[in-house]
Design an enzyme around this catalytic site. Structure first.
Site, PDB file in Angstrom:
ATOM      1  N   GLU A 138       0.838  -1.210   0.000  1.00  0.00           N
ATOM      2  CA  GLU A 138       0.000   0.000   0.000  1.00  0.00           C
ATOM      3  C   GLU A 138       0.870   1.256   0.000  1.00  0.00           C
ATOM      4  O   GLU A 138       2.094   1.187   0.072  1.00  0.00           O
ATOM      5  CB  GLU A 138      -0.908   0.028   1.242  1.00  0.00           C
ATOM      6  CG  GLU A 138      -2.272  -0.628   1.057  1.00  0.00           C
ATOM      7  CD  GLU A 138      -3.262   0.271   0.323  1.00  0.00           C
ATOM      8  OE1 GLU A 138      -2.839   1.336  -0.186  1.00  0.00           O
ATOM      9  OE2 GLU A 138      -4.443  -0.094   0.255  1.00  0.00           O
ATOM     10  N   ARG A 175      -7.139   1.010  12.861  1.00  0.00           N
ATOM     11  CA  ARG A 175      -5.742   1.313  12.531  1.00  0.00           C
ATOM     12  C   ARG A 175      -5.726   2.400  11.459  1.00  0.00           C
ATOM     13  O   ARG A 175      -6.704   2.629  10.758  1.00  0.00           O
ATOM     14  CB  ARG A 175      -4.991   0.068  12.032  1.00  0.00           C
ATOM     15  CG  ARG A 175      -5.480  -0.481  10.702  1.00  0.00           C
ATOM     16  CD  ARG A 175      -4.462  -1.457  10.114  1.00  0.00           C
ATOM     17  NE  ARG A 175      -4.945  -2.102   8.900  1.00  0.00           N
ATOM     18  CZ  ARG A 175      -4.946  -1.547   7.684  1.00  0.00           C
ATOM     19  NH1 ARG A 175      -4.525  -0.299   7.525  1.00  0.00           N
ATOM     20  NH2 ARG A 175      -5.393  -2.218   6.645  1.00  0.00           N
ATOM     21  N   ASN A 201      -4.893   3.899   7.928  1.00  0.00           N
ATOM     22  CA  ASN A 201      -4.802   3.327   6.586  1.00  0.00           C
ATOM     23  C   ASN A 201      -4.159   4.349   5.650  1.00  0.00           C
ATOM     24  O   ASN A 201      -3.087   4.855   5.937  1.00  0.00           O
ATOM     25  CB  ASN A 201      -6.184   2.874   6.099  1.00  0.00           C
ATOM     26  CG  ASN A 201      -6.101   1.855   4.986  1.00  0.00           C
ATOM     27  OD1 ASN A 201      -5.294   0.927   5.074  1.00  0.00           O
ATOM     28  ND2 ASN A 201      -6.909   1.983   3.963  1.00  0.00           N
ATOM     29  N   ASN A 222      -9.624   5.431   2.446  1.00  0.00           N
ATOM     30  CA  ASN A 222      -8.689   5.052   1.392  1.00  0.00           C
ATOM     31  C   ASN A 222      -8.260   6.243   0.540  1.00  0.00           C
ATOM     32  O   ASN A 222      -7.786   7.227   1.064  1.00  0.00           O
ATOM     33  CB  ASN A 222      -9.276   3.918   0.541  1.00  0.00           C
ATOM     34  CG  ASN A 222      -8.584   2.598   0.817  1.00  0.00           C
ATOM     35  OD1 ASN A 222      -7.364   2.551   0.931  1.00  0.00           O
ATOM     36  ND2 ASN A 222      -9.337   1.527   0.941  1.00  0.00           N
ATOM     37  N   ASP A 234      -9.927   1.585  -4.167  1.00  0.00           N
ATOM     38  CA  ASP A 234      -8.931   1.575  -3.091  1.00  0.00           C
ATOM     39  C   ASP A 234      -8.097   2.853  -3.175  1.00  0.00           C
ATOM     40  O   ASP A 234      -8.619   3.944  -3.124  1.00  0.00           O
ATOM     41  CB  ASP A 234      -8.086   0.302  -3.199  1.00  0.00           C
ATOM     42  CG  ASP A 234      -7.398  -0.068  -1.901  1.00  0.00           C
ATOM     43  OD1 ASP A 234      -6.890   0.823  -1.205  1.00  0.00           O
ATOM     44  OD2 ASP A 234      -7.347  -1.269  -1.568  1.00  0.00           O
TER      45      ASP A 234
END
Length: 295
Positions: free
Chosen positions: A15, A105, A107, A152, A202
């Site tokens: 990511e 968490r 991202n 995202n 995403d």
């Protein structure tokens, strides 16, 4: 456009790619394995989940971290020990702490054109809308959005007046007016609706022509959209089922780097997409927006 595998990393959750123009370095993370990469090299192995990063004007990186107890923070990270010329993962300083749920968490995140660090949080179980989107200017944290499930993709228009944002389960790209002087967002509206056949939206980036490039989780592709009309312009096949994020880099900023993941894939899917978790490069015909620095 063809996707070229440049690193068969087999990342669990690749990511957060960010291009450092000063050093011509691509940084990216494997969130769940707690790793930072510089291109094809492992830069650091940390103890916390690394949700995102961005280059700093001082040569360091800013990280969005979450520990096993859900404590979240923005951290200054010195990627290299200048005296020894090698990674030094001990050089970390907490810049700000976030009041986050223990089940969340950090991202995706990146810097805005003024140097603020924007990062979002998500429910680890990907079900409850307990997340938020934050903006950090180096001193103060501003909570921009609440009720987020999987924070995202983030991107800005070429004139910096528009902010684009993805909360993945909504299958939408939201558009906001962006006040670069204050970092505030306003006038939310839906710009793009993503059909199920394409996968889940995403990570995201933008180009200088005003279009958005979105990695499609479960769709094995990156899609290009006109956010003004909501129309799909192009589809770029990626030989990884879970394409996760993308960023423009290279000397002319025409190289699209794409991360991917192996998280949650079945044996059958891995057989069909063995390069999942890899890092890919696509040569495009456009100039992408830069990765902005923090500070």
């Amino acid at each position: 456009m063809q996707a070229e595998l440049i690193f068969d990393a087999k990342a669990t959750l690749g990511e957060g790619p960010a291009w450092d123009a000063k050093t011509q370095t691509l940084y990216w993370v494997d969130i769940l394995e707690k790793r930072i990469y510089a291109g094809t090299e492992l830069l650091a192995q940390l103890d916390d989940f690394i949700g995102c990063l961005a280059p700093r004007k001082n040569g360091n990186l800013i990280l969005g971290l979450s520990d096993a107890e859900g404590r979240a923070s923005f951290v200054d990270f010195a990627p290299f020990d200048q005296t020894q010329g090698k990674p030094d993962s001990s050089q970390q300083t907490v810049l700000a702490s976030l009041n986050e749920s223990a089940t969340n968490r950090i991202n995706d995140g990146k810097c805005d054109p003024a140097g603020r660090f924007l990062a979002g949080s998500m429910d680890m179980n990907e079900k409850d809308p307990n997340g938020a989107l934050y903006s950090f200017d180096g001193k103060n944290i501003t909570r921009l959005l609440d009720g987020i499930t999987i924070s995202n993709g983030l991107a800005w228009s070429a004139d910096h007046k528009t902010f684009y944002y993805i909360d993945t389960p909504t299958r939408e790209v939201k558009t906001f007016d962006y006040d670069l002087s204050t970092g505030q967002i306003a006038n939310p509206r839906a710009a793009i609706h993503i059909p199920e056949s394409l996968g889940w939206p995403d990570g995201m980036t933008s180009d200088m022509d005003g279009n958005l490039w979105i990695a499609m989780w479960g769709g094995a592709q990156v899609t290009k959209w006109n956010p003004n009309s909501g129309k799909l312009l192009e589809q770029v096949s990626i030989p990884a089922l879970q394409s996760s994020s993308c960023v423009f880099g290279g000397k002319d900023r025409n190289e699209l780097y794409v991360t991917s993941a192996r998280k949650g894939m079945s044996a059958e899917d891995l057989k069909k997409y063995p390069l999942s978790g890899g890092l890919f490069k696509v040569i495009t015909k456009v100039e992408g927006m830069p990765t902005f620095e923090f500070g």
